[in-house]
Write an enzyme that holds these catalytic residues in place. Structure first.
Site, short mmCIF file in Angstrom:
data_model
loop_
_atom_site.label_atom_id
_atom_site.label_comp_id
_atom_site.label_asym_id
_atom_site.label_seq_id
_atom_site.Cartn_x
_atom_site.Cartn_y
_atom_site.Cartn_z
N CYS A 264 0.68 -1.20 0.05
CA CYS A 264 0.26 -0.21 0.04
C CYS A 264 0.83 1.23 0.10
CB CYS A 264 -0.95 -0.03 1.25
SG CYS A 264 -2.49 1.28 0.72
N HIS A 348 -4.00 -5.47 -0.40
CA HIS A 348 -3.50 -5.86 1.16
C HIS A 348 -3.72 -7.48 1.14
CE1 HIS A 348 -3.16 -1.94 3.57
NE2 HIS A 348 -3.89 -1.72 2.43
N GLU A 350 -2.70 -9.36 3.37
CA GLU A 350 -3.06 -9.86 4.68
C GLU A 350 -4.47 -9.50 5.31
OE1 GLU A 350 -3.23 -5.50 5.28
OE2 GLU A 350 -2.07 -6.77 4.05
#
Length: 378
Positions: A264, A348, A350
C-alpha cells in the site's frame, strides 16, 4: 438524535447520530466490503477520513477484542445506511454504538448511502464535515467547515500514526482462521517500518517464522542497517506518499543492500524512491472485492484495497517492472526490481477478514529473506 453530513460542494445528507456527539471533518470515502467494519475502523490508513459503508446493514456482530488492527479507532467519522439494533456474535464484547462512544468517534445512520456513494463516484472524493447533536443543526456552517478542512493532497499523515518507539512483535494469528503456517518466530530478523502498520501484517510475518522489529517511520536507513536485518518491510499508512520525503530518501538508501517488500503506502514509497511518481485518484479503491491480475502468472486475484493515491502510469521506475494491474481501471498494483531485490503491491494480501488470494506474497518475501537472495517476485 439529529445528525448531518455536509460535503464541500454544498451537498448535505441527513441521518441519525450514534457514537459521541460533536462535529468532525475528514475526506469522505466509501468502502465496498461486506464484512470487517471493525478492521476498517481501526486501520491507521483511514486517519483523517470519514468512511461510508456501501453494505446496507452494519453492526450486527458487534465488536470484539481480537480483530482490531491497531490500538484505537482512526476514522474521523463512520456513515451507514442501517445500524443493526441487534448484536449477536460469540466473540462480541460491545455494540458498534458503544465502541464509537468509548473511542470518541461520531457515527451517522439512516443515511441515503446509495445516493451518497453515487455522488462521490461521479464527483470524486471530497472533504466533508460530520455532525451529531446540537452542533449539527447548522448545515451551512458544516459545509464551510468542510471547505476549510485538510486537503489530503500534500498531507504527511504518517507522522500522526507511526509508533513513538521501536518494539518487537511476537504475536501470531489464530490458527482457526489461518492454517498452514505458525512457525516459531526464531528465524531471520526483519525490520518493519511503521507508517501506520496493521497488526495482521505483523502476524503474517511472525506466522512464517520471522523475528520482527517494528521501527518508527523516522528511523534512518543507517539505524536500520545497524540492526543487520535480513529484510525490510514497508507498511501501509495514510496521506500523500509524496509528502513523506524522509521515507523516500531512506528507502532509496536501502535498495540493493537488503530485500525490501512494500504494501500500500509502502508500495508507493518504493515507487517514489525508484524515481516514479504518484497521483491522487478520483475516488480510490476501498473494499474487499477488487480484481487484480498477476502479469507474471496470468492469475486473477480478488483482493482487499484501501488507497486514494496510485503510482502514475508511465513512471520512470529505474528498471522496475509492473507485476500486477487492477482489472477495473488498469492502475498499477504491483512492482518488482530484480536487481535491487525489491517488490511491492498496492493492495492488502494480509486483509482480515479477507480475501486471502494473495497470501503467497508473504511466502515469497520470506523465501527471499531466508535464502538471502535479493530478487523480485517470481
Amino acid at each position: 438524535m439529529q445528525g448531518l453530513l455536509a460535503l464541500e460542494d454544498g451537498r448535505v445528507f441527513a441521518g441519525k447520530g450514534f457514537g459521541v456527539e460533536g462535529v468532525e471533518t475528514g475526506e469522505l470515502v466509501f468502502n465496498t466490503s461486506m464484512t470487517g467494519y471493525q478492521e476498517i475502523l481501526t486501520d491507521p490508513s483511514y486517519h483523517k477520513q470519514i468512511v461510508t459503508m456501501t453494505v446496507a446493514h452494519v453492526g450486527n456482530t458487534g465488536v470484539n477484542l481480537e480483530d482490531v488492527e491497531s490500538e484505537r479507532v482512526w476514522v474521523s467519522g463512520f456513515v451507514v445506511r442501517s445500524l443493526s439494533p441487534v448484536v449477536s456474535n460469540w466473540r462480541s464484547r460491545a455494540s458498534l454504538d458503544d465502541y464509537l462512544k468509548s473511542n470518541g468517534k461520531i457515527g451517522l445512520s439512516e443515511v441515503a448511502t446509495r445516493a451518497l456513494v453515487r455522488h462521490i463516484r461521479d464527483r470524486g472524493v471530497m472533504r466533508a464535515a460530520i455532525g451529531h447533536g446540537e452542533a449539527a443543526i447548522d448545515a451551512a456552517a458544516l459545509v464551510e467547515m468542510a471547505r476549510n478542512s485538510l486537503d489530503m493532497s500534500g498531507a504527511n499523515l504518517v507522522d500522526d500514526v507511526t509508533s513513538v518507539e521501536p518494539y518487537n512483535w511476537t504475536e501470531r494469528s489464530d490458527a482457526q482462521w489461518y492454517r498452514g503456517h505458525h512457525d516459531d518466530a526464531s528465524g531471520p530478523l526483519i525490520v518493519a517500518y511503521d507508517l501506520g502498520i496493521k497488526r495482521n501484517i505483523l502476524r503474517m510475518l511472525t506466522d512464517r517464522g520471522l523475528r520482527v522489529r517494528v521501527v518508527p517511520a523516522q528511523t534512518t536507513s543507517d539505524e536500520v542497517l545497524a540492526l543487520h536485518p535480513a529484510g525490510v518491510f514497508l507498511s501501509n499508512g495514510p496521506g500523500d506518499p509524496a509528502a513523506v520525503t524522509y521515507m523516500i530518501d531512506g528507502v532509496r538508501d536501502l535498495l540493493g543492500k537488503v530485500p525490501v517488500f512494500g504494501i500500500c503506502l509502502g508500495h508507493q514509497i518504493l515507487a517514489l524512491s525508484l524515481g516514479g511518481k504518484t497521483e491522487k485518484m478520483r475516488f480510490g479503491h476501498r473494499g474487499g472485492n477488487q480484481p487484480v491480475k498477476n502479469l507474471l502468472t496470468g492469475v486473477v486475484e480478488i483482493s482487499s484495497h484501501n488507497h486514494g493515491f496510485a503510482v502514475s502510469e508511465g513512471s520512470d521506475l529505474s528498471g522496475a517492472e509492473v507485476t500486477h494491474v487492477n482489472l477495473n481501471d488498469n492502475t498499477i498494483e504491483g512492482l518488482r526490481h530484480v536487481g535491487l531485490g525489491a517488490f511491492s503491491v498496492q493492495y492488502h494480501p494480509e486483509a482480515a477478514p479477507g480475501p486471502h488470494d494473495s497470501l503467497y506474497l508473504f511466502d515469497e518475501f520470506v523465501e527471499r529473506v531466508k535464502s538471502g537472495v535479493q530478487q523480485g517476485v517470481e
